[in-house]
Design a protein around this motif. Structure first.
Motif, PDB file in Angstrom:
ATOM      1  N   ARG A 188     -96.811  19.431  22.178  1.00 40.80           N
ATOM      2  CA  ARG A 188     -95.402  19.525  22.567  1.00 40.80           C
ATOM      3  C   ARG A 188     -95.153  20.725  23.469  1.00 40.80           C
ATOM      4  O   ARG A 188     -94.313  20.666  24.383  1.00 40.80           O
ATOM      5  N   ASN A 189     -95.891  21.791  23.244  1.00 43.20           N
ATOM      6  CA  ASN A 189     -95.689  23.006  24.044  1.00 43.20           C
ATOM      7  C   ASN A 189     -96.377  22.961  25.403  1.00 43.20           C
ATOM      8  O   ASN A 189     -96.167  23.839  26.231  1.00 43.20           O
TER       9      ASN A 189
ATOM     10  N   ARG B  56     -99.922  21.442  13.500  1.00 41.49           N
ATOM     11  CA  ARG B  56    -100.160  22.521  14.464  1.00 41.49           C
ATOM     12  C   ARG B  56    -100.654  21.954  15.799  1.00 41.49           C
ATOM     13  O   ARG B  56    -100.226  22.387  16.873  1.00 41.49           O
TER      14      ARG B  56
ATOM     15  N   ARG C  62     -97.724  20.317  17.645  1.00 41.57           N
ATOM     16  CA  ARG C  62     -96.873  21.328  18.288  1.00 41.57           C
ATOM     17  C   ARG C  62     -97.539  21.872  19.546  1.00 41.57           C
ATOM     18  O   ARG C  62     -96.860  22.192  20.535  1.00 41.57           O
ATOM     19  N   ARG C  63     -98.837  21.951  19.505  1.00 48.45           N
ATOM     20  CA  ARG C  63     -99.583  22.396  20.677  1.00 48.45           C
ATOM     21  C   ARG C  63     -99.375  21.426  21.848  1.00 48.45           C
ATOM     22  O   ARG C  63     -99.207  21.846  22.984  1.00 48.45           O
TER      23      ARG C  63
END
Length: 259
Positions: A20-21, A14, A17-18
């Motif tokens: 990556r965003n 998680r 992904r944070r």
């Protein structure tokens, strides 16, 4: 696979992904040490030159250690963000191991740091820094660097969980920028006033910086320094393990009881 390991991997995923965003923030964070290397190395290089040694070779290990200490700021800010936006409350309603949340954040940060260190190393090589020691020593230096980053991130997570707001965490995190300045990361401490030299040499960043210089073969261990700097590898391990043993359990406990 144990529940802690499974949940920890999920929390680490998680966090990745944070990152990556929000690629802009990640790139900016990774470029800052590179910019500092170029700025200090070329703009201040002649004024801060270390006698008998190329300053950029002296500087690169210091910047690596300062980057590892930056885990304090990133851990603090991310934990505070999750706390004050209700994310932590949502996690507590889920059947997730309490230790997995802070541990997953720290592990994800470690992976991001490992990747982000590459541009700094490549830039260092481009401006004249070299690994003058053995391959085993260089591998040990990288391992020590990541261990210290993990310890600093654990400390940051606890402070983020304790923070009263995102803004307060951001201000406190920005203030942590002064910690490398009170160490031997950028300048030798031999000519400092006695009281300031003692303070700098007992700064964990000084032990890590000296260990990296020694393991990379860039500079000898200074004589007459305080114990963590005179025995930098042992001092760095002691600081890193002590900080992790102190702050990680406290972060887990704080996460579990925060309402």
């Amino acid at each position: 696979m144990s529940a802690l390991a499974y949940d920890g991997l999920a929390m680490a995923g998680r966090q990745l992904r944070r990152v990556r965003n929000t690629p802009g923030l990640a790139i900016l964070t990774q470029l800052m040490p590179v910019n500092m290397l170029l700025f200090f190395g070329y703009v201040f290089g002649s004024a801060l030159a270390v006698p008998g040694r190329e300053y950029r070779s002296f500087l690169v290990p210091g910047l690596l250690a300062a980057t590892a200490a930056g885990g304090l700021m990133t851990g603090m800010f991310q934990a505070a963000q999750d706390t004050h936006r209700g994310v932590m409350d949502r996690f507590r309603t889920m059947p997730v191991s309490r230790a997995a949340v802070p541990l997953g954040q720290a592990v994800a940060d470690l992976l991001v740091t490992a990747v982000g260190t590459v541009p700094l190393l490549l830039t260092g090589l481009a401006v004249g820094w070299r690994i003058e020691g053995s391959a085993a020593g260089a591998a040990g230096a990288v391992g020590l660097l990541l261990l210290f980053r993990f310890a600093c991130t654990c400390a940051g997570i606890l402070l983020g969980l304790l923070s009263r707001s995102e803004e307060a965490a951001g201000q406190l995190g920005a203030a942590s920028f002064v910690l490398p300045l009170l160490s031997n990361a950028y300048i030798p401490t031999g000519n400092l006033p006695h009281w300031l030299r003692v303070l700098a040499e007992w700064n964990p960043i000084s032990a890590v910086t000296t260990a990296l210089r020694d393991l990379f073969g860039n500079a000898p261990v200074p004589a007459g320094a305080a114990w963590p700097v005179a025995h930098p590898v042992a001092g760095s391990l002691a600081w890193s393990l002590a900080l992790t043993a102190l702050f990680l359990p406290l972060a887990v406990r704080r996460y579990a009881r925060t309402e």
